[in-house]
Every structure is written in C-alpha cells, then in structure tokens.
Design a protein around this motif. Structure first.
Motif, mmCIF file in Angstrom:
data_model
loop_
_atom_site.group_PDB
_atom_site.id
_atom_site.type_symbol
_atom_site.label_atom_id
_atom_site.label_comp_id
_atom_site.label_asym_id
_atom_site.label_seq_id
_atom_site.Cartn_x
_atom_site.Cartn_y
_atom_site.Cartn_z
ATOM 1 N N LEU A 68 -17.767 -0.950 -8.877
ATOM 2 C CA LEU A 68 -17.854 0.408 -9.957
ATOM 3 C C LEU A 68 -18.985 1.319 -9.444
ATOM 4 N N ASN A 69 -20.092 0.863 -9.011
ATOM 5 C CA ASN A 69 -21.206 1.795 -8.487
ATOM 6 C C ASN A 69 -21.308 1.965 -7.218
ATOM 7 N N SER A 70 -20.094 1.926 -6.471
ATOM 8 C CA SER A 70 -20.042 2.166 -4.949
ATOM 9 C C SER A 70 -18.990 3.331 -4.885
ATOM 10 N N GLN A 71 -18.990 3.804 -3.625
ATOM 11 C CA GLN A 71 -18.011 4.937 -3.530
ATOM 12 C C GLN A 71 -16.537 4.250 -3.240
ATOM 13 N N CYS A 72 -16.411 2.963 -3.175
ATOM 14 C CA CYS A 72 -15.115 2.451 -2.818
ATOM 15 C C CYS A 72 -14.214 2.623 -4.015
ATOM 16 N N GLU A 73 -13.063 2.748 -3.554
ATOM 17 C CA GLU A 73 -11.926 3.404 -4.678
ATOM 18 C C GLU A 73 -10.982 2.227 -4.777
ATOM 19 N N PHE A 74 -10.760 1.430 -3.797
ATOM 20 C CA PHE A 74 -9.928 0.421 -3.721
ATOM 21 C C PHE A 74 -10.141 -0.803 -2.972
ATOM 22 N N VAL A 75 -9.678 -2.100 -3.580
ATOM 23 C CA VAL A 75 -10.062 -3.295 -2.783
ATOM 24 C C VAL A 75 -8.747 -4.116 -3.100
ATOM 25 N N PRO A 113 -13.400 6.950 0.226
ATOM 26 C CA PRO A 113 -13.009 8.364 0.660
ATOM 27 C C PRO A 113 -13.700 8.894 1.723
ATOM 28 N N ASP A 114 -15.028 8.409 2.089
ATOM 29 C CA ASP A 114 -16.093 9.063 2.906
ATOM 30 C C ASP A 114 -16.473 7.705 3.910
ATOM 31 N N PRO A 115 -16.535 7.951 5.162
ATOM 32 C CA PRO A 115 -16.987 6.870 6.191
ATOM 33 C C PRO A 115 -18.465 6.620 6.131
ATOM 34 N N LEU A 116 -19.338 7.793 5.527
ATOM 35 C CA LEU A 116 -20.479 7.627 5.466
ATOM 36 C C LEU A 116 -21.157 6.737 4.339
ATOM 37 N N HIS A 117 -20.152 6.340 3.284
ATOM 38 C CA HIS A 117 -20.597 5.643 2.083
ATOM 39 C C HIS A 117 -20.044 4.126 2.137
ATOM 40 N N VAL A 118 -19.426 3.769 3.321
ATOM 41 C CA VAL A 118 -18.905 2.436 3.322
ATOM 42 C C VAL A 118 -19.961 1.279 3.174
ATOM 43 N N ARG A 119 -19.789 0.444 2.536
ATOM 44 C CA ARG A 119 -21.090 -0.728 2.402
ATOM 45 C C ARG A 119 -20.344 -1.964 1.809
ATOM 46 N N ASP A 120 -20.916 -2.881 2.056
ATOM 47 C CA ASP A 120 -20.340 -4.254 1.333
ATOM 48 C C ASP A 120 -20.859 -4.365 0.075
ATOM 49 N N LEU A 129 0.714 -1.193 0.094
ATOM 50 C CA LEU A 129 -0.051 -0.087 -0.024
ATOM 51 C C LEU A 129 0.908 1.324 0.007
ATOM 52 N N ASN A 130 2.240 1.135 0.327
ATOM 53 C CA ASN A 130 2.936 2.208 0.346
ATOM 54 C C ASN A 130 3.072 2.776 -0.914
ATOM 55 N N ALA A 131 2.835 2.459 -2.062
ATOM 56 C CA ALA A 131 2.867 2.745 -3.576
ATOM 57 C C ALA A 131 1.965 3.894 -3.688
ATOM 58 N N PHE A 132 0.981 4.416 -2.979
ATOM 59 C CA PHE A 132 -0.182 5.391 -2.854
ATOM 60 C C PHE A 132 -0.345 6.138 -1.660
ATOM 61 N N ASP A 133 -1.026 7.116 -1.484
ATOM 62 C CA ASP A 133 -1.207 7.641 -0.326
ATOM 63 C C ASP A 133 -2.713 7.060 0.399
ATOM 64 N N PHE A 134 -2.320 5.651 0.942
ATOM 65 C CA PHE A 134 -3.494 5.045 1.410
ATOM 66 C C PHE A 134 -4.243 5.686 2.800
ATOM 67 N N LYS A 135 -3.288 6.336 3.472
ATOM 68 C CA LYS A 135 -3.972 7.153 4.629
ATOM 69 C C LYS A 135 -4.851 8.202 4.344
ATOM 70 N N ASN A 136 -5.332 8.288 3.359
ATOM 71 C CA ASN A 136 -6.278 9.216 2.893
ATOM 72 C C ASN A 136 -7.738 8.798 2.896
ATOM 73 N N TYR A 137 -7.781 7.326 3.228
ATOM 74 C CA TYR A 137 -9.151 6.773 3.106
ATOM 75 C C TYR A 137 -9.365 6.044 4.454
ATOM 76 N N PHE A 138 -10.677 5.676 4.409
ATOM 77 C CA PHE A 138 -11.297 4.986 5.303
ATOM 78 C C PHE A 138 -11.393 3.590 5.161
ATOM 79 N N TRP A 139 -10.850 2.546 5.831
ATOM 80 C CA TRP A 139 -10.653 1.306 5.403
ATOM 81 C C TRP A 139 -11.674 0.263 6.221
#
Length: 153
Positions: free
Chosen positions: A96-103, A81-88, A20-30
């Motif tokens: 693609l249709n979610s707010q998730c940016e990375f899996v 990017p936003d904890p309000l849109h976290v979903r399974d 994950l150090n390849a990008f700024d992963f700390k800008n996300y909610f995991w």
C-alpha cells in the motif's frame, strides 16, 4: 477489497496472458523475481520464461508471456507505473505504501493470488477468472486475508 484468489489448471499454456488480458497490463513496468517458469519446447520444460530477476517494459513483458506456451511453477510479478520506483516489499502494508499497483503471486502451479490497488481492475480480473472457468474464485478482503507476506517460498 484487497485482491482476488483462484486456481488455474495445473498444465502448460499461456495462463499469465489470459489472466492479465483483463486490463491494460502493458502500461506498467513488470518486476520479476523468484519465478520458476519455463517455455514448453517439444512437449518438455525448456528455457526459463524469466531467466533472472529483471524489470520489463509492458511490451517486453507481453512478448515473453504471449509468444509461446509455458509452465509456471512459481511466480512473483509486480507492476509499477514508473521504473524509477520499482522496489521489493514483503507485506500488504508495504504494498500500500509503495508505487506498485498490482501483484500476482502463483504458487504450486495452480494457486493464484492477486492484489491490486484499483478496485475496477479487481472487478475485471474477477470477471475474467469466472469467464475462464477457473476454480475457487474469491475476493480477498481485510477479513479473510490470511497471507502474512508476499513471498512465494
């Protein structure tokens, strides 16, 4: 490009941090869920890396994966990017249709599959995997993606 796949060594270390150090992963909610990963304590499996399904801030997630060595058997990590849109979700179309940016999916201690919406992030991750000398590094495309769900079990 949909994602990236490669194999990491089947041993303990800080492989999630290295990847994950390849990008700024700390800008996300995991979002964690379904992991089987343990800190190494006295050269043995110790306490869980992710004790229960949870949403971590980027800084809290960083702390968990950087403070000590660990061994990951299975992992299902999703970045939002936003904890309000976290979903399974379970399919690429749902991703693609979610707010998730990375899996990041890790199966059987070694097999890593990553999906990212940002092609630049995929390029950085590819370069990081090559530099880390991981094996069988390959892009996942529409033509070669055999995964039908994002479930690790």
């Amino acid at each position: 490009m949909r994602g990236l796949s490669f194999e990491i060594p089947n041993r303990y270390g800080q492989y999630l941090l290295d990847i994950l150090n390849a990008f700024d992963f700390k800008n996300y909610f995991w979002k964690t869920g379904g992991e089987e990963a343990y800190y190494i304590e006295n050269d043995q499996l110790g306490s869980p890396l992710f004790p229960k399904p949870h949403v971590y801030t980027g800084d809290a997630f960083y702390k968990r994966i950087s403070e000590s060595d660990y061994y990951v058997l299975f992992a299902d990590l999703k970045a939002f990017p936003d904890p309000l849109h976290v979903r399974d979700f379970t399919t690429y179309e749902d991703f693609l249709n979610s707010q998730c940016e990375f899996v990041l999916l890790l199966v059987d201690c070694s097999y890593v599959t990553i999906y990212a919406k940002d092609p630049q992030v995929l390029t950085l991750l590819y370069e990081q995997a090559i530099a880390s000398k991981y094996e069988n590094v390959a892009y996942i495309t529409d033509d070669n993606d055999s995964r039908t769900t994002f479930e690790i079990f």
